[in-house]
Design a protein around this motif. Structure first.
Motif, PDB file in Angstrom:
ATOM      1  N   LEU A 257      63.900  17.199  75.254  1.00  0.00           N
ATOM      2  CA  LEU A 257      64.655  15.941  75.277  1.00  0.00           C
ATOM      3  C   LEU A 257      65.312  15.803  76.645  1.00  0.00           C
ATOM      4  N   GLU A 258      65.577  14.549  77.012  1.00  0.00           N
ATOM      5  CA  GLU A 258      66.395  14.330  78.197  1.00  0.00           C
ATOM      6  C   GLU A 258      67.777  13.943  77.683  1.00  0.00           C
ATOM      7  N   VAL A 259      68.725  14.870  77.832  1.00  0.00           N
ATOM      8  CA  VAL A 259      70.065  14.624  77.290  1.00  0.00           C
ATOM      9  C   VAL A 259      71.024  14.361  78.447  1.00  0.00           C
ATOM     10  N   ASN A 260      71.605  13.202  78.445  1.00  0.00           N
ATOM     11  CA  ASN A 260      72.514  12.781  79.525  1.00  0.00           C
ATOM     12  C   ASN A 260      71.889  13.016  80.904  1.00  0.00           C
ATOM     13  N   GLY A 261      70.600  12.686  81.005  1.00  0.00           N
ATOM     14  CA  GLY A 261      69.918  12.760  82.292  1.00  0.00           C
ATOM     15  C   GLY A 261      69.302  14.114  82.617  1.00  0.00           C
ATOM     16  N   LYS A 262      69.594  15.134  81.789  1.00  0.00           N
ATOM     17  CA  LYS A 262      69.051  16.478  82.073  1.00  0.00           C
ATOM     18  C   LYS A 262      67.995  16.837  81.038  1.00  0.00           C
ATOM     19  N   LYS A 263      66.880  17.371  81.525  1.00  0.00           N
ATOM     20  CA  LYS A 263      65.803  17.789  80.608  1.00  0.00           C
ATOM     21  C   LYS A 263      66.174  19.092  79.935  1.00  0.00           C
ATOM     22  N   VAL A 264      66.049  19.147  78.619  1.00  0.00           N
ATOM     23  CA  VAL A 264      66.257  20.413  77.916  1.00  0.00           C
ATOM     24  C   VAL A 264      65.066  20.674  77.000  1.00  0.00           C
ATOM     25  N   THR A 265      64.617  21.916  76.971  1.00  0.00           N
ATOM     26  CA  THR A 265      63.545  22.309  76.046  1.00  0.00           C
ATOM     27  C   THR A 265      64.076  23.457  75.202  1.00  0.00           C
ATOM     28  N   LYS A 266      63.972  23.311  73.892  1.00  0.00           N
ATOM     29  CA  LYS A 266      64.464  24.364  72.993  1.00  0.00           C
ATOM     30  C   LYS A 266      63.454  24.544  71.862  1.00  0.00           C
ATOM     31  N   THR A 267      63.398  25.751  71.353  1.00  0.00           N
ATOM     32  CA  THR A 267      62.594  25.997  70.153  1.00  0.00           C
ATOM     33  C   THR A 267      63.551  25.936  68.970  1.00  0.00           C
ATOM     34  N   ILE A 268      63.270  25.030  68.054  1.00  0.00           N
ATOM     35  CA  ILE A 268      64.231  24.749  66.971  1.00  0.00           C
ATOM     36  C   ILE A 268      63.532  24.791  65.612  1.00  0.00           C
ATOM     37  N   GLU A 269      64.336  24.924  64.565  1.00  0.00           N
ATOM     38  CA  GLU A 269      63.803  24.821  63.205  1.00  0.00           C
ATOM     39  C   GLU A 269      63.396  23.381  62.952  1.00  0.00           C
ATOM     40  N   ASP A 270      62.327  23.192  62.182  1.00  0.00           N
ATOM     41  CA  ASP A 270      61.798  21.850  61.936  1.00  0.00           C
ATOM     42  C   ASP A 270      62.847  20.905  61.332  1.00  0.00           C
ATOM     43  N   HIS A 271      63.747  21.488  60.513  1.00  0.00           N
ATOM     44  CA  HIS A 271      64.692  20.614  59.793  1.00  0.00           C
ATOM     45  C   HIS A 271      66.034  20.447  60.515  1.00  0.00           C
ATOM     46  N   LEU A 272      66.114  20.881  61.773  1.00  0.00           N
ATOM     47  CA  LEU A 272      67.393  20.769  62.489  1.00  0.00           C
ATOM     48  C   LEU A 272      67.741  19.296  62.754  1.00  0.00           C
ATOM     49  N   LEU A 273      68.977  18.935  62.411  1.00  0.00           N
ATOM     50  CA  LEU A 273      69.421  17.553  62.650  1.00  0.00           C
ATOM     51  C   LEU A 273      69.787  17.383  64.130  1.00  0.00           C
ATOM     52  N   LEU A 274      69.654  16.159  64.612  1.00  0.00           N
ATOM     53  CA  LEU A 274      70.000  15.899  66.011  1.00  0.00           C
ATOM     54  C   LEU A 274      71.471  16.227  66.276  1.00  0.00           C
ATOM     55  N   SER A 275      72.348  15.904  65.312  1.00  0.00           N
ATOM     56  CA  SER A 275      73.785  16.182  65.499  1.00  0.00           C
ATOM     57  C   SER A 275      74.013  17.684  65.693  1.00  0.00           C
ATOM     58  N   SER A 276      73.327  18.505  64.921  1.00  0.00           N
ATOM     59  CA  SER A 276      73.477  19.963  65.055  1.00  0.00           C
ATOM     60  C   SER A 276      72.887  20.427  66.378  1.00  0.00           C
ATOM     61  N   PHE A 277      71.754  19.850  66.762  1.00  0.00           N
ATOM     62  CA  PHE A 277      71.126  20.209  68.036  1.00  0.00           C
ATOM     63  C   PHE A 277      72.101  19.956  69.189  1.00  0.00           C
ATOM     64  N   ILE A 278      72.712  18.781  69.165  1.00  0.00           N
ATOM     65  CA  ILE A 278      73.628  18.394  70.249  1.00  0.00           C
ATOM     66  C   ILE A 278      74.867  19.296  70.268  1.00  0.00           C
ATOM     67  N   ARG A 279      75.440  19.521  69.110  1.00  0.00           N
ATOM     68  CA  ARG A 279      76.714  20.260  69.043  1.00  0.00           C
ATOM     69  C   ARG A 279      76.516  21.772  69.185  1.00  0.00           C
ATOM     70  N   GLU A 280      75.530  22.290  68.444  1.00  0.00           N
ATOM     71  CA  GLU A 280      75.415  23.747  68.347  1.00  0.00           C
ATOM     72  C   GLU A 280      74.489  24.352  69.393  1.00  0.00           C
ATOM     73  N   GLN A 281      73.462  23.625  69.784  1.00  0.00           N
ATOM     74  CA  GLN A 281      72.530  24.206  70.759  1.00  0.00           C
ATOM     75  C   GLN A 281      72.931  23.821  72.178  1.00  0.00           C
ATOM     76  N   LEU A 282      73.473  22.627  72.350  1.00  0.00           N
ATOM     77  CA  LEU A 282      73.839  22.183  73.703  1.00  0.00           C
ATOM     78  C   LEU A 282      75.346  22.262  73.948  1.00  0.00           C
ATOM     79  N   ASN A 283      76.101  22.603  72.904  1.00  0.00           N
ATOM     80  CA  ASN A 283      77.569  22.699  72.992  1.00  0.00           C
ATOM     81  C   ASN A 283      78.228  21.401  73.455  1.00  0.00           C
ATOM     82  N   LEU A 284      77.598  20.278  73.157  1.00  0.00           N
ATOM     83  CA  LEU A 284      78.202  18.976  73.467  1.00  0.00           C
ATOM     84  C   LEU A 284      78.937  18.511  72.208  1.00  0.00           C
ATOM     85  N   THR A 285      80.205  18.904  72.110  1.00  0.00           N
ATOM     86  CA  THR A 285      80.922  18.687  70.855  1.00  0.00           C
ATOM     87  C   THR A 285      81.673  17.352  70.814  1.00  0.00           C
TER      88      THR A 285
END
Lengths: 262, 153
Positions: free
Chosen positions: B6-34
């Motif tokens: 994904l391109e998050v706030n202009g920066k490209k990020v690539t992560k390996t995630i569980e299929d059922h991960l919600l975008l909100s959890s991805f943003i908060r828990e994987q990118l620490n954008l709380t």
């Protein structure tokens, strides 16, 4: 939410090929994802159908408007071509849920779910829609079979919905102030062959209100509905509205719909 | 597991995630954008609103895997060089918040409103914000903030 395997299909054949007894198609996910989060539903495979080109696009002919199943509510609400042919469809789509729901939720997802308070089923019934699926074409009158139930077979995928263009039509919804689902929604369509009035939110499922149709067939005016009494015996009654209140809402919404028909 | 870029706030990020991960959890828990908040978690309250490819959506009702390849903007991505976005500045000026929990979603939703409608009426602002719930202060100052942001942008 229980774990599942996410698949993104790029063709109808790929999607139906992946389908099984333990799978579900994902479109906008506005009902499906909350249902999975609350563990009301769980699947082994979730098959995303949004990237299938065949499920997109709006075609307007002299007789009908055909909308791809993965078309979002916001796209229908803003479509100039649909507005010219059936403006009531744009009004209906523009009042579903909230702005964020309309940016994700889709026509196909809405009718496949057949929520008894959803808006789109009323348009399908009043506009003699034909539901095009991966296997066949189904008339709206035979498609909505019961609360949250449709004629779709396991693995059958909605591809598009074809609405017939009426002389004029209108949709009026009395939304629940919290959920914005219809406490009562009335879709009035005046066709050459007669008036069709579909009501959502009032019973266990979408239905046509024949008493109103007959009155409007004789005289297409608000006044024609002054003395109509809706039988409230099988209308929903809950903390939001009693059956009698819903009966009254059906008449007042139908009157407004007639007044705003275009 | 899925690899998602994904391109998050202009920066490209690539992560390996569980299929059922919600975008909100991805943003908060994987990118620490709380800054993106999770309020009701049932897609009613709008605290989790972010933009995906320029449109406001509720990130608690979206699979991260579903939007592979998309551009995401969160509240952290609105300001430029430490300058508040006009919508953030207007919320600050008009005190369009009390506890602030709903504010990120209110602002992200309001920015999308102005992308669609440059000069909304009070009624149009209130209708657009139907999917954002504030339980402290009411909506009066929020509407005033959105009106001013519309004039300033």
């Amino acid at each position: 939410m229980k774990s599942f395997n996410y698949h993104s299909a790029s063709t109808v054949a790929e999607a139906t090929g992946l389908a099984s007894k333990a799978s579900a198609y994902l479109s906008g996910g506005m009902t499906m994802i909350p249902s999975m989060k609350m563990r009301l539903a769980s699947y082994k495979d979730v098959i995303d159908v949004k990237k299938i080109k065949q499920l997109h696009g709006i075609k307007v002919s002299s007789k009908s408007v055909t909308i791809g199943a993965a078309t979002k509510h916001a796209e229908v609400a803003q479509s100039k071509e649909i507005k010219k042919a059936i403006p009531a469809l744009c009004t209906l789509a523009g009042k579903i849920g909230d702005a964020q729901v309309r940016n994700r939720g889709t026509l196909g997802g809405s009718i496949a779910n057949n929520d008894p308070t959803a808006c789109y089923p009323s348009a399908c019934l009043a506009l003699n829609a034909i539901i095009h699926t991966s296997e066949r074409k189904i008339e709206a009158a035979k498609f909505f079979t019961g609360m949250f139930e449709t004629a779709l077979k396991k693995g059958e995928l909605i591809v598009a919905v074809e609405f017939s263009i009426p002389e004029k039509s209108s949709y009026v919804k009395f939304p629940n102030p919290a959920s914005r689902y219809a406490m009562v929604g009335v879709f009035v369509a005046k066709h050459k062959a007669g008036v069709q009035v579909a009501v959502t939110g009032a019973k266990a499922g979408i239905y046509r209100e024949k008493a109103i149709e007959q009155a409007l067939d004789k005289n297409f005016s608000e006044k024609a509905l002054d003395n109509i009494i809706i039988d409230s015996s099988d209308l929903n009654s809950d903390i939001h509205a009693s059956a009698d209140y819903r009966a009254s809402l059906i008449i007042s919404s139908a009157k407004q719909a007639v007044a705003h028909c275009k | 597991m899925k690899s998602v870029t994904l391109e998050v706030n202009g920066k490209k990020v690539t992560k390996t995630i569980e299929d059922h991960l919600l975008l909100s959890s991805f943003i908060r828990e994987q990118l620490n954008l709380t800054g993106t908040h999770v309020g009701c978690d049932t897609s009613q309250c709008g605290a989790c609103v972010v933009h995906v490819d320029g449109k406001s959506v509720k990130s608690c009702t979206l699979l991260a895997a579903d939007i592979d390849g998309s551009a995401v903007t969160t509240i952290e991505g609105l300001s430029t060089n430490g300058e508040l976005h006009p919508m953030q500045a207007a919320f600050k000026k008009h005190h369009g918040l009390q506890c602030g929990f709903c504010t990120p979603g209110m602002i992200m939703s309001s920015v999308d409103l102005l992308n669609n409608n440059k000069n909304p009426s009070d009624a149009e602002i209130r209708e657009w914000l139907e999917g954002n719930i504030c339980r402290c202060t009411g909506y009066q100052n929020i509407v005033a903030a959105v009106k001013e942001a519309a004039q300033n942008s």
